[in-house]
Every structure is written in structure tokens, then in C-alpha cells.
Design a protein around this motif. Structure first.
Motif, PDB file in Angstrom:
ATOM      1  N   GLU A  85      -1.218   5.571  20.059  1.00 52.96           N
ATOM      2  CA  GLU A  85      -1.603   4.751  21.205  1.00 52.96           C
ATOM      3  C   GLU A  85      -0.624   3.587  21.292  1.00 52.96           C
ATOM      4  OE1 GLU A  85      -5.471   3.619  19.830  1.00 52.96           O
ATOM      5  OE2 GLU A  85      -6.379   5.452  20.577  1.00 52.96           O
ATOM      6  N   GLU A  86      -0.435   3.069  22.450  1.00 54.81           N
ATOM      7  CA  GLU A  86       0.380   1.862  22.647  1.00 54.81           C
ATOM      8  C   GLU A  86       1.775   1.962  22.032  1.00 54.81           C
ATOM      9  OE1 GLU A  86      -1.561  -1.936  21.931  1.00 54.81           O
ATOM     10  OE2 GLU A  86      -3.456  -0.876  21.696  1.00 54.81           O
ATOM     11  N   ILE A  87       2.669   2.568  22.746  1.00 53.43           N
ATOM     12  CA  ILE A  87       4.058   2.634  22.302  1.00 53.43           C
ATOM     13  C   ILE A  87       4.786   1.406  22.843  1.00 53.43           C
ATOM     14  CG2 ILE A  87       6.198   3.958  22.339  1.00 53.43           C
ATOM     15  CD1 ILE A  87       4.466   6.427  23.030  1.00 53.43           C
ATOM     16  N   GLY A  88       5.409   0.645  21.945  1.00 53.22           N
ATOM     17  CA  GLY A  88       6.217  -0.500  22.333  1.00 53.22           C
ATOM     18  C   GLY A  88       7.693  -0.184  22.149  1.00 53.22           C
ATOM     19  N   GLU A  89       8.540  -1.173  22.378  1.00 56.64           N
ATOM     20  CA  GLU A  89       9.980  -0.949  22.249  1.00 56.64           C
ATOM     21  C   GLU A  89      10.369  -0.525  20.841  1.00 56.64           C
ATOM     22  OE1 GLU A  89      14.269  -3.267  22.377  1.00 56.64           O
ATOM     23  OE2 GLU A  89      12.460  -4.367  22.943  1.00 56.64           O
ATOM     24  N   LYS A  90       9.817  -1.207  19.822  1.00 57.84           N
ATOM     25  CA  LYS A  90      10.196  -0.947  18.434  1.00 57.84           C
ATOM     26  C   LYS A  90       9.049  -0.434  17.577  1.00 57.84           C
ATOM     27  CE  LYS A  90      13.848  -4.439  18.193  1.00 57.84           C
ATOM     28  NZ  LYS A  90      14.393  -5.532  17.378  1.00 57.84           N
ATOM     29  N   LYS A  91       7.896  -0.187  18.177  1.00 58.64           N
ATOM     30  CA  LYS A  91       6.726   0.151  17.366  1.00 58.64           C
ATOM     31  C   LYS A  91       5.730   0.987  18.164  1.00 58.64           C
ATOM     32  CE  LYS A  91       4.495  -4.101  18.766  1.00 58.64           C
ATOM     33  NZ  LYS A  91       4.002  -5.399  18.376  1.00 58.64           N
ATOM     34  N   PHE A  92       4.781   1.554  17.430  1.00 58.48           N
ATOM     35  CA  PHE A  92       3.633   2.193  18.061  1.00 58.48           C
ATOM     36  C   PHE A  92       2.441   2.087  17.118  1.00 58.48           C
ATOM     37  CE2 PHE A  92       6.371   5.651  16.408  1.00 58.48           C
ATOM     38  CZ  PHE A  92       5.548   6.206  15.448  1.00 58.48           C
ATOM     39  N   ASN A  93       1.261   2.218  17.695  1.00 56.22           N
ATOM     40  CA  ASN A  93       0.024   2.167  16.927  1.00 56.22           C
ATOM     41  C   ASN A  93      -0.548   3.569  16.806  1.00 56.22           C
ATOM     42  OD1 ASN A  93      -0.147  -0.678  16.565  1.00 56.22           O
ATOM     43  ND2 ASN A  93      -0.760  -0.865  18.699  1.00 56.22           N
ATOM     44  N   MET A  94      -0.925   3.917  15.588  1.00 58.23           N
ATOM     45  CA  MET A  94      -1.576   5.198  15.343  1.00 58.23           C
ATOM     46  C   MET A  94      -3.060   4.964  15.090  1.00 58.23           C
ATOM     47  SD  MET A  94       1.120   7.497  13.160  1.00 58.23           S
ATOM     48  CE  MET A  94       0.427   9.019  13.822  1.00 58.23           C
ATOM     49  N   ILE A 131      12.033  10.576  20.570  1.00 54.86           N
ATOM     50  CA  ILE A 131      10.737  10.464  19.875  1.00 54.86           C
ATOM     51  C   ILE A 131       9.660  10.027  20.855  1.00 54.86           C
ATOM     52  CG2 ILE A 131       9.489   9.297  18.020  1.00 54.86           C
ATOM     53  CD1 ILE A 131      11.592  11.384  17.061  1.00 54.86           C
ATOM     54  N   VAL A 132       9.976   9.055  21.715  1.00 51.46           N
ATOM     55  CA  VAL A 132       9.007   8.598  22.730  1.00 51.46           C
ATOM     56  C   VAL A 132       8.616   9.765  23.631  1.00 51.46           C
ATOM     57  CG1 VAL A 132       8.662   7.093  24.733  1.00 51.46           C
ATOM     58  CG2 VAL A 132       9.763   6.188  22.679  1.00 51.46           C
ATOM     59  N   THR A 133       9.591  10.537  24.073  1.00 52.00           N
ATOM     60  CA  THR A 133       9.317  11.693  24.932  1.00 52.00           C
ATOM     61  C   THR A 133       8.433  12.707  24.219  1.00 52.00           C
ATOM     62  OG1 THR A 133      11.405  11.383  26.101  1.00 52.00           O
ATOM     63  CG2 THR A 133      10.393  13.577  26.240  1.00 52.00           C
ATOM     64  N   ALA A 134       8.706  12.964  22.945  1.00 51.85           N
ATOM     65  CA  ALA A 134       7.904  13.917  22.173  1.00 51.85           C
ATOM     66  C   ALA A 134       6.476  13.404  21.994  1.00 51.85           C
ATOM     67  CB  ALA A 134       8.560  14.183  20.825  1.00 51.85           C
ATOM     68  N   ILE A 135       6.316  12.104  21.750  1.00 49.45           N
ATOM     69  CA  ILE A 135       4.979  11.514  21.613  1.00 49.45           C
ATOM     70  C   ILE A 135       4.199  11.689  22.916  1.00 49.45           C
ATOM     71  CG2 ILE A 135       3.686   9.356  21.394  1.00 49.45           C
ATOM     72  CD1 ILE A 135       5.953   8.414  19.455  1.00 49.45           C
ATOM     73  N   LYS A 136       4.831  11.312  24.021  1.00 53.02           N
ATOM     74  CA  LYS A 136       4.138  11.390  25.326  1.00 53.02           C
ATOM     75  C   LYS A 136       3.760  12.825  25.647  1.00 53.02           C
ATOM     76  CE  LYS A 136       6.001   7.158  27.288  1.00 53.02           C
ATOM     77  NZ  LYS A 136       6.864   6.538  28.313  1.00 53.02           N
ATOM     78  N   SER A 137       4.601  13.766  25.324  1.00 51.72           N
ATOM     79  CA  SER A 137       4.325  15.170  25.562  1.00 51.72           C
ATOM     80  C   SER A 137       3.143  15.652  24.714  1.00 51.72           C
ATOM     81  CB  SER A 137       5.568  16.008  25.262  1.00 51.72           C
ATOM     82  OG  SER A 137       5.297  17.361  25.417  1.00 51.72           O
ATOM     83  N   LEU A 138       3.132  15.279  23.453  1.00 53.29           N
ATOM     84  CA  LEU A 138       2.043  15.691  22.562  1.00 53.29           C
ATOM     85  C   LEU A 138       0.725  15.036  22.971  1.00 53.29           C
ATOM     86  CD1 LEU A 138       1.224  17.367  20.120  1.00 53.29           C
ATOM     87  CD2 LEU A 138       1.888  15.436  18.670  1.00 53.29           C
ATOM     88  N   GLN A 139       0.770  13.759  23.310  1.00 52.28           N
ATOM     89  CA  GLN A 139      -0.450  13.054  23.709  1.00 52.28           C
ATOM     90  C   GLN A 139      -0.979  13.591  25.035  1.00 52.28           C
ATOM     91  OE1 GLN A 139      -0.980  11.108  20.386  1.00 52.28           O
ATOM     92  NE2 GLN A 139      -2.315  10.665  22.072  1.00 52.28           N
ATOM     93  N   LYS A 140      -0.098  14.014  25.919  1.00 53.54           N
ATOM     94  CA  LYS A 140      -0.513  14.557  27.205  1.00 53.54           C
ATOM     95  C   LYS A 140      -1.301  15.853  27.006  1.00 53.54           C
ATOM     96  CE  LYS A 140       2.207  14.275  30.822  1.00 53.54           C
ATOM     97  NZ  LYS A 140       3.280  14.536  31.800  1.00 53.54           N
TER      98      LYS A 140
END
Length: 142
Positions: A85-94, A131-140
């Protein structure tokens, strides 16, 4: 919403007798290992390990916590879910959860702050676009 609908990554494993403490339930420190197991399964799914091997850029756990909902004991099988959840420029929350099959409920929930890190330069860096693209794809997929 069911447990399976909340997490794009869910792994199952047995509760190990040796993970219990003198109070006859799984020791609190073990839950962080459960979270790590799910986090690594998530990272493997989105190509984090390959990216780090190629570039020297990868995640580092900056903070984590756990809320215990019910004691877990041997024998049991658990499902461990991981979501970002919450992807930032340098970080994300799991977000994580551990569900007991025997108790048929969530026994622990937790979070982890993951910062992206350039291991060669020794400093934080932007989460790579791949990595951001892969995260968004998996979360979708939820």
C-alpha cells in the motif's frame, strides 16, 4: 471481504513446535519471520531479487510492527498474506496478516516500511519504475 481477497500474495506453512515459548504459544518474535517469508514471496513475484542482482539496487526494511489478535499454537497451518500500500518515491508500505486454519481467524496483523536502497552507493534511492509497475500490476489483480 475474505482473507484471500485482501492479499495478492498468500503463502501457507505449518506452525513449528519449536517456535512455541514457555507459555505454550508461538513466540512473538516468530511473527516477524512469518512476515519476512511473505515479503520475500512478494518480492520474488515482482522481480526484486533479479533487479538487485543486476543493479545493486533493492529494498531494505526500515520499520515493522505487529498486532497480536490471538495466540497461535502447534499443531496448526497458517496462511500469511502480503500486500503493498502507499508507494512513495523511495519507499512503500507493506501490510501482512497471519490466519490460523485451526482457529479460522486472523491471529496477527502487521506492517512494514520498505525503503529502496542503492547498496553500491550506500544510500536510499527511488523505487525503480519496473518495480513500481510490477507492484501496481500485482495489486490490480485483487
Amino acid at each position: 471481504m475474505s482473507f484471500n481477497d485482501c492479499f495478492p500474495i498468500i503463502i501457507q506453512q505449518a506452525v513449528i513446535w519449536g517456535d512455541m515459548d514457555a507459555f505454550e504459544h508461538v513466540n512473538n518474535t516468530v511473527y516477524f519471520r512469518y512476515f519476512e517469508d511473505a515479503r520475500l514471496a512478494y518480492f520474488e513475484k515482482i522481480g526484486v531479487m533479479e533487479h538487485k542482482a543486476e543493479t545493486g539496487v533493492g529494498p531494505i526494511l526500515a520499520a515493522t510492527d505487529c498486532q497480536f489478535k490471538a495466540p497461535l499454537s502447534y499443531p496448526d497451518t497458517i496462511s500469511i498474506g502480503a500486500s503493498i500500500e502507499e508507494i512513495g518515491e523511495k519507499k512503500f508500505n507493506m501490510r501482512y496478516a497471519v490466519r490460523s486454519h485451526d482457529l479460522d481467524k486472523v491471529v496477527a496483523e502487521g506492517q512494514g516500511l520498505v525503503v529502496y536502497y542503492d547498496y553500491n552507493a550506500g544510500k536510499s534511492c527511488a523505487v525503480p519504475d519496473t518495480i513500481v509497475t510490477a507492484i501496481k500490476s500485482l495489486q490490480k489483480a485483487l
